[in-house]
Design an enzyme around this catalytic site. Structure first.
Site, PDB file in Angstrom:
ATOM      1  N   THR A 338       0.692  -1.115   0.038  1.00 22.82           N
ATOM      2  CA  THR A 338       0.143   0.088   0.015  1.00 22.82           C
ATOM      3  C   THR A 338       0.901   1.236  -0.202  1.00 22.82           C
ATOM      4  O   THR A 338       1.954   1.183   0.025  1.00 22.82           O
ATOM      5  CB  THR A 338      -0.823   0.020   1.175  1.00 22.82           C
ATOM      6  OG1 THR A 338      -0.168  -0.327   2.451  1.00 22.82           O
ATOM      7  CG2 THR A 338      -1.984  -0.974   1.077  1.00 22.82           C
ATOM      8  N   SER A 364       1.229   8.693   5.033  1.00 22.21           N
ATOM      9  CA  SER A 364       0.706   8.657   3.773  1.00 22.21           C
ATOM     10  C   SER A 364       1.672   8.959   2.675  1.00 22.21           C
ATOM     11  O   SER A 364       2.375  10.120   2.624  1.00 22.21           O
ATOM     12  CB  SER A 364      -0.429   9.631   3.578  1.00 22.21           C
ATOM     13  OG  SER A 364      -0.801   9.839   2.102  1.00 22.21           O
ATOM     14  N   ARG A 365       2.077   8.062   1.850  1.00 21.24           N
ATOM     15  CA  ARG A 365       3.339   8.325   1.146  1.00 21.24           C
ATOM     16  C   ARG A 365       2.841   9.158  -0.047  1.00 21.24           C
ATOM     17  O   ARG A 365       3.654   9.566  -0.732  1.00 21.24           O
ATOM     18  CB  ARG A 365       3.672   6.808   0.419  1.00 21.24           C
ATOM     19  CG  ARG A 365       4.271   5.970   1.679  1.00 21.24           C
ATOM     20  CD  ARG A 365       4.938   4.729   1.150  1.00 21.24           C
ATOM     21  NE  ARG A 365       5.269   3.760   2.372  1.00 21.24           N
ATOM     22  CZ  ARG A 365       4.632   2.767   2.638  1.00 21.24           C
ATOM     23  NH1 ARG A 365       3.886   2.288   1.955  1.00 21.24           N
ATOM     24  NH2 ARG A 365       5.070   2.065   3.796  1.00 21.24           N
ATOM     25  N   VAL A 366       1.734   9.312  -0.277  1.00 18.46           N
ATOM     26  CA  VAL A 366       1.430  10.542  -1.503  1.00 18.46           C
ATOM     27  C   VAL A 366       1.293  11.800  -0.807  1.00 18.46           C
ATOM     28  O   VAL A 366       1.802  12.657  -1.338  1.00 18.46           O
ATOM     29  CB  VAL A 366      -0.175  10.247  -1.836  1.00 18.46           C
ATOM     30  CG1 VAL A 366      -0.560  11.122  -2.683  1.00 18.46           C
ATOM     31  CG2 VAL A 366      -0.335   8.934  -2.450  1.00 18.46           C
TER      32      VAL A 366
END
Length: 501
Positions: A338, A364-366
């Site tokens: 994810t 959150s990697r975004v």
């Protein structure tokens, strides 16, 4: 007259050769053994992996093992009616589910059949449940927020349309509540939702559906239910069926939110099938391809480039941990697949922090690519403030004499923690979240008692909506705080504060 054994054997072989065409058919097989929802079938030489097989009594099965001498299939129905020697036929089709707008507002099984007593589903198209994920060239980077309406998530762990964000935590920490709030918040935002219940109690799914109906949110939701009473094969195919339903809308240029509740039970169902099919067990008895199972499912969630329709699937898989152990096999697998995780902690939940989000472990990697600029401006320092607060809080328990700076950090941290609390099924609009966090960031609440923090924020938002609607309209349209707008908001908050005294 003496007949040698070798001669008899040669005669039988000749007979078999002459009847070979009648005895063997590539499209028909015979059940060798059946039990625990698994059937071993002799014949079916041309069977495909994942193909639907037709057993007697209109029971379907799905090919899972292609062995040298037999085919291993899982039964998508009761195995008590199937017996040794039964004839099995190929259908030439893989498992498919109905798709399209007819699925909205319905509760369906993992094969797409209606289970809500509302009659048949009208559809014109079906899709195979398994499909290769779109390639890199078909995708576009995530840049549009998917608003959950939850302050703690939209500010610190933003989710974008096309992202895969894991919700992870122990049992009874509010994982499903976060996902359902996100679904409720999509009302009027032109986002269709799919909720896949795997191994849940039927009563839990029924109460969830009733709650969505109460909130007038069920008309854009499809629920795929493979309950705890269903056999393992049904639980195994349910998330793939849900993803196939979502993909139809994504490829027509629409945005979809899909929730898998939960993939821990999905992994257990797959482990059950694998062990019954005599596949080799690996770590924690899971088969070696358990990682591939979840990666080929979740990789299908993405944002498509405009030339390929521009739709998106945002996936919220849920994983249940045991005593907060995120280093176990399935949690680490899904974390690595994810684009970030929302980590919920039992201790915070027990202490009344709802949602019980651990801002340190959650990521959150975004990141801020999925946030509007105004939210970045008010939420940029939240994680650091909370980290400072938690660190100083642990030290403050050992000493009573605190310097003024530490007291300020503790006071502000407690206010931030209180302001991030939120009740279920009450998602906030993005403008409301930004206004509340603006007041928190500029320390307008640091002199209040903790129990007055949330009433103050509610009253402040109502006051600004009633008396300064033009400020909210400007924030909505420009999505950024100019120096003038910032000054106007500060003045409005000060006026409200004075009116309370």
């Amino acid at each position: 007259m003496n007949i040698q054994a070798g001669e008899i054997s040669a005669l039988i072989k000749e007979e078999i050769k002459s009847f070979k065409g009648q005895l063997e058919s590539d499209d028909v097989g015979t059940v060798i053994s059946v039990g625990d929802g698994i059937a071993l079938i002799y014949g079916l030489k041309n069977a495909m992996l994942g193909e639907l097989l037709l057993f007697p009594h209109d029971i379907f099965g799905m090919v899972m093992n292609l062995n040298v001498d037999d085919v291993g299939a899982v039964l998508l129905g009761e195995d008590v009616k199937i017996k040794e020697g039964d004839t099995v036929k190929r259908t030439g089709k893989v498992v498919e589910v109905p798709v399209g707008d007819g699925m909205l507002g319905r509760v369906v099984s993992s094969l797409g059949a209606p289970i809500d007593d509302l009659g048949p589903i009208s559809y014109t198209k079906t899709r195979p449940i398994e499909r290769i994920a779109p390639g890199v060239m078909k995708r576009k980077s995530v840049d549009t927020p998917l608003e959950t309406g939850i302050k703690a998530i939209d500010s610190m762990i933003p989710i974008g349309r096309g992202q895969r964000e894991l919700i992870i935590g122990d049992r009874q920490t509010g994982k499903t509540s976060i996902a359902i709030d996100a679904i409720v918040n999509q009302r009027g935002k032109n986002v269709k939702c799919v909720y896949v219940a795997i191994g849940q109690k039927n009563s839990s799914v029924a109460s969830l559906v009733n709650k969505l109906k109460e909130k007038h949110c069920f008309d854009y939701v499809t629920v795929v239910n493979a309950s705890a009473s269903e056999p393992a094969p049904q639980q195994y195919i349910a998330p793939f069926a849900g993803m196939a339903i979502a993909e139809e809308w994504m490829e027509s240029g629409q945005d979809v939110l899909i929730v898998f509740d939960d993939l821990s039970k999905h992994a257990v169902a797959y482990r059950t099938l694998s062990l019954l099919l005599r596949r080799a067990p690996g770590r924690e008895a899971y088969p070696g391809d358990i990682f591939y199972l979840h990666s080929r499912l979740l990789e299908r969630a993405c944002k498509l480039a405009p030339e390929f329709g521009g739709g998106s699937i945002t996936a919220l898989p849920i994983i249940e941990t045991q005593a907060g152990d995120i280093s176990a096999y399935i949690p680490t697998n899904v974390i690595s697949i994810t684009d970030g995780q929302i980590f919920l902690v039992s201790d915070y939940f027990a202490a009344g922090q709802r949602p019980a989000v651990d801002s340190g472990f959650s990521v959150s990697r975004v990141g801020s690519a999925a946030q509007v600029k105004a939210m970045k401006q008010v939420a940029g320092s939240l994680k650091i403030e909370l980290a400072n607060y938690r660190e100083n809080l642990s030290f403050s328990q050992f000493g009573s004499d605190l310097d003024p700076e530490t007291k300020k950090i503790l006071t502000h941290g407690a206010v931030v923690t209180e302001a991030l609390k939120q009740v279920n099924f009450a998602p906030l609009s993005m403008e409301t979240e930004i206004m509340e966090l603006f007041a928190v960031k500029n320390r307008y609440l640091d002199d209040l008692k903790l129990e007055d923090v949330n009433p103050f924020l509610e009253g402040m938002c109502d006051y600004i909506k009633d008396n300064h609607k033009e400020l909210i309209d400007e924030l909505k349209s420009k999505k950024i705080f100019s120096p003038e707008l910032e000054a106007s908001f500060k003045k409005a908050i000060e006026d409200y504060k004075l009116s309370r005294q």
